[in-house]
Write an enzyme that holds these catalytic residues in place. Sequence first.
Site, short mmCIF file in Angstrom:
data_model
loop_
_atom_site.label_atom_id
_atom_site.label_comp_id
_atom_site.label_asym_id
_atom_site.label_seq_id
_atom_site.Cartn_x
_atom_site.Cartn_y
_atom_site.Cartn_z
N ASP A 26 0.82 -1.21 0.00
CA ASP A 26 0.00 0.00 0.00
C ASP A 26 0.86 1.26 0.00
O ASP A 26 0.34 2.36 0.15
CB ASP A 26 -1.00 0.01 1.16
CG ASP A 26 -0.37 0.21 2.54
OD1 ASP A 26 0.88 0.34 2.62
OD2 ASP A 26 -1.10 0.26 3.53
N ASP A 27 2.17 1.09 -0.17
CA ASP A 27 3.07 2.24 -0.15
C ASP A 27 3.50 2.69 -1.54
O ASP A 27 4.25 3.66 -1.66
CB ASP A 27 4.33 1.90 0.67
CG ASP A 27 4.03 1.71 2.14
OD1 ASP A 27 3.27 2.53 2.69
OD2 ASP A 27 4.54 0.75 2.74
N SER A 58 -1.56 4.19 2.03
CA SER A 58 -1.60 3.70 3.40
C SER A 58 -2.94 4.04 4.06
O SER A 58 -3.52 5.10 3.83
CB SER A 58 -0.48 4.34 4.22
OG SER A 58 0.77 3.89 3.78
N ASN A 129 5.22 -3.54 4.55
CA ASN A 129 4.75 -2.19 4.78
C ASN A 129 5.79 -1.37 5.54
O ASN A 129 6.56 -1.90 6.33
CB ASN A 129 3.45 -2.22 5.61
CG ASN A 129 2.77 -0.88 5.67
OD1 ASN A 129 2.41 -0.31 4.65
ND2 ASN A 129 2.61 -0.36 6.88
N SER A 161 4.50 -6.56 7.57
CA SER A 161 4.64 -5.17 7.99
C SER A 161 5.89 -5.04 8.84
O SER A 161 6.11 -5.81 9.77
CB SER A 161 3.41 -4.71 8.78
OG SER A 161 2.24 -4.83 7.99
#
Length: 327
Positions: A26-27, A58, A129, A161
Site C-alpha cells: 500500500d506504499d 496507506s 509495509n 509489515s
Amino acid sequence: MLTASLLSATVISAPVMALNIVLTNDDSWDTQNIQIMKSALIDAGHSVIMSAPCTGQSGKGGAMTFLKPVSVDETKAAQQEFCVGDTDTSVAFADYAEGTPVMAVLYGIDVAAQRLWGQAPDLVISGPNEGNNLGFMNNNSGTLGATMIALSRGIPAIAVSANENTAHDADQSERVAHTVVEVVAKLASSRPSGSPLLPAYTGLNINTPEEMVNNLGYKFTDVGWNGGGIEFKFSDDLSGDAVLIGYMVQKLMAGGMDQATAKATAQTAMQGKQGLSFSMGDAGDTNANSEGNAVKAGYITISTIDGNVQAARAKVSLTEQRLLGLN
C-alpha cells in the site's frame, strides 16, 4: 516459540519449491521494501509479479474505486511490474481514479497472473509495509486489505509489515525480506503433496521489530487489540503530536536534514493544522501473546488470520441471547 535460527536451519535443508507469487503493497511500487522483497523472492527461485498502487495508499483498508476506468502503468511489464491508479492530479476529481491496494492486487490476480501463468497465483504477499500493522490497526490497513481480498478468492496470502526504519535503511529491508523468504520456504517444504500453502481462506500477518539484527526470534501470536502502543484520535493542532512529528522528522532526516532543523520544520508545518493523530495506548490489551505487545518486545510475530469477520461462536451466542424477542 520457534526461534529464527531453528527456522533458518529447517529452510536451508529443504529443497527450493518455486511458487507463482503476486507481490503488492500500500506504499506504492516505487519503494525500497517492495523492490528488495521482489529481488529476494526471485533469488529464491520464485516467479514474481509485482502489482502495486502507483501512489501511496496507506490506511485505505479495503477501499476501491469502481464505476470508473482505472489507469494501469505497464511500462515495466517486461520486468513483471505494474502499478494501478491515476497519477495526474490535474484530472478532475469526478474522473480521478486512485489505485487502491485491493485494486492493485486484483489486477495482479485477474490480469497479470492470467497473462503470465494462465492461472491464479500460488501465493499473494502484501508488503513489507513501512510501519507495523498490529491489533485493531489491521482493520484500517491497506496492506491487510489486499491480503483479505486475496483470501476471499481462496488464494493463500501473507501480510508483511515492518518498522518505519525500513523506508530508508536497506539493511533492515534486506533482513525483513530474508525473513519472508524463510517463512515461504518453510510453508512450501512442509505442505502435503497437492495441498495449498495454507488452508482455504487462511493467511498470515507477519510483523517485524524495529531492530532485526537483535530480534528475539519468531513468535506465534494472536492478533489481539493492541496496535503496538498507539491509538487514533482527531487533533485540532497536529504540532503537539509526538508520534506524527517523530515520523516527519525521520522522513526529513532521511532526506539529509539535521534533526534539530527537521523537528522545527515539522512542527511549523503542522502548527494549528487539524487532522487524524495518534495517542499512546494499548487498547486495553496487555496480553504478552498479542502481536502488538510481542513485536514491541522484539519478536518477529506470526498471527494466523482469515478473511471472515464472523465473531467467535461463544460471543455470537451471548449476543443472540440478549437480542431474543426482536420481531
